[in-house]
Structures are given as C-alpha cells and as structure tokens.
Motif scaffolding. Structure first.
Motif: not given
Length: 215
Positions: A2-31
């Motif tokens: 389990x890897x906890x990550x944070x996303x820093x980007x000024x575009x909401x759509x980009x942050x949400x897209x990355x979050x959805x892609x990475x959290x699919x399998x449950x190994x990565x969590x955006x905190x």
C-alpha cells in the motif's frame, strides 16, 4: 503493498483523473491534494505521503521551487515530478535539486505506477525515453566545464556563477569567504579572459556556455 501518495497539480480534472487511474487496484491511495506550491507546503505540515506527485507549471510557486523548499526543509517524502515538460533543462534542474523521479503526463497508467513503485522503493526513476537526452546534455555540459576550467580558474568559475545569479561583490565575498577587493580582481580577470565588458555580458556568457542553470 500500500502506497500513500499526494497529487499537486493546478488542474482539478487532472488530479481527479490521476486519482481514479491509480486507485483502481487498491495498491495506491491518494491521501492529499494541492492546487499549487503554497498549498502543497501547507499540506505537508500535517500530511506526509510516501510519494508526492508534483507538477512543474503551477501558480504562486512552481514545482521546482517546491522541490527546493522540501529539500531545504528536510521533509522526508519521495518526490516524483509529473509534467508535460520534456525539455532536458527542466529534468536536469530537478535532478540537481534532488528529485526521486521524473515522468511525463502522456505516460500510461502502468508506467506511472511503475515509476511510483520504483521511487517508493528508494530507486531513482527517469522516464526511459528521457534518459538519453539527460546523458547527452550532461556529457556536453561536462565538456564545456572542462574547456572553461582551462580558461578560468576554479575560483573564477565560482565568482562567475555567483555573479550570474545577481549577487553583488560584497555578497560574493561573503559567500566565498574572501575580501571584496579579491572579488573585484577576479571579476576583472574574468572579463578579460572571456572578452566581455560588464556583468550582464558575463552572465549571458555563463548561461550560453552552461556554466549556470537558467531555471
């Protein structure tokens, strides 16, 4: 894993897209999320992820400035630059500051996960197609430095670098622990050797010859 990550980007759509892609399998969590460098530094006061995904182009404080702040404050977080910039100058600047990884935004989710895992495990990850550019640029810079070292002494190179950063003679003297008169002598010698007549021309010379970074 389990890897906890944070996303820093000024575009909401980009942050949400990355979050959805990475959290699919449950190994990565955006905190954590932040919209710019200032928000990122505030977030890190109370939330420390395993890996920080950091964009470069952001308002208020860009990603490279954030990276410098994090390193200067000894914040223990692995940093992966995620950017559209494939220019080698940005990559070199990030590497020099101490980034753990550098990936382009056009990477697919599998490659991004691979980069995150590598950085999490203590490896340095540079997107493969950028590696040759980095090596070639470093090789050229080393060659230029070698030529300049034949022309200018080590101390003169140090003075030229600081001069190019906009420091005054008094500030250069303090930085190098030498007298202001000695700094003036070095600058006079530098001007003669590189055939320039003022500080601005010397700074331009230093930038063109990769003696200093432009970022």
């Amino acid at each position: 894993m389990n890897i906890n990550i944070a996303i820093v980007d000024d575009h909401n759509v980009v942050r949400e897209g990355i979050k959805q892609l990475l959290e699919i399998d449950g190994e990565i969590k955006v905190i954590g999320e932040a919209r710019d460098g200032i928000e990122c530094l505030e977030m890190l006061k109370h939330t420390i992820p395993d890996v920080l995904l950091l964009d470069i182009n952001m308002p208020n404080m860009n990603g490279l400035q954030v990276l410098e702040k994090i390193k200067a404050n000894l914040i223990k977080v692995k940093i992966l630059i995620l950017t559209i910039h494939n220019e080698v100058e940005y990559l070199i600047k990030a590497v020099n500051i101490g980034v753990n990884g550098y990936v382009l935004k056009d990477s697919d989710s599998a490659d991004l996960k691979k980069a995150i895992c590598a950085v999490y495990n203590g490896e340095t990850y540079i997107q493969p197609n950028l590696t040759p550019l980095l090596k070639e640029s470093l090789r050229k810079k080393a060659e230029i430095k070698a030529r300049e070292s034949d022309l200018l002494t080590k101390r003169e190179l140090q003075v030229l670098e600081l001069l190019s950063e906009g420091l005054l003679n008094k500030e250069i003297a303090y930085k190098l622990d030498i007298s202001e008169k000695t700094v003036k002598n070095h600058i006079s010698n530098i001007f003669k050797k590189i055939n320039v007549s003022d500080r601005t021309q010397a700074a331009v010379y230093a930038i063109k010859n990769n003696i200093v970074d432009i970022l």
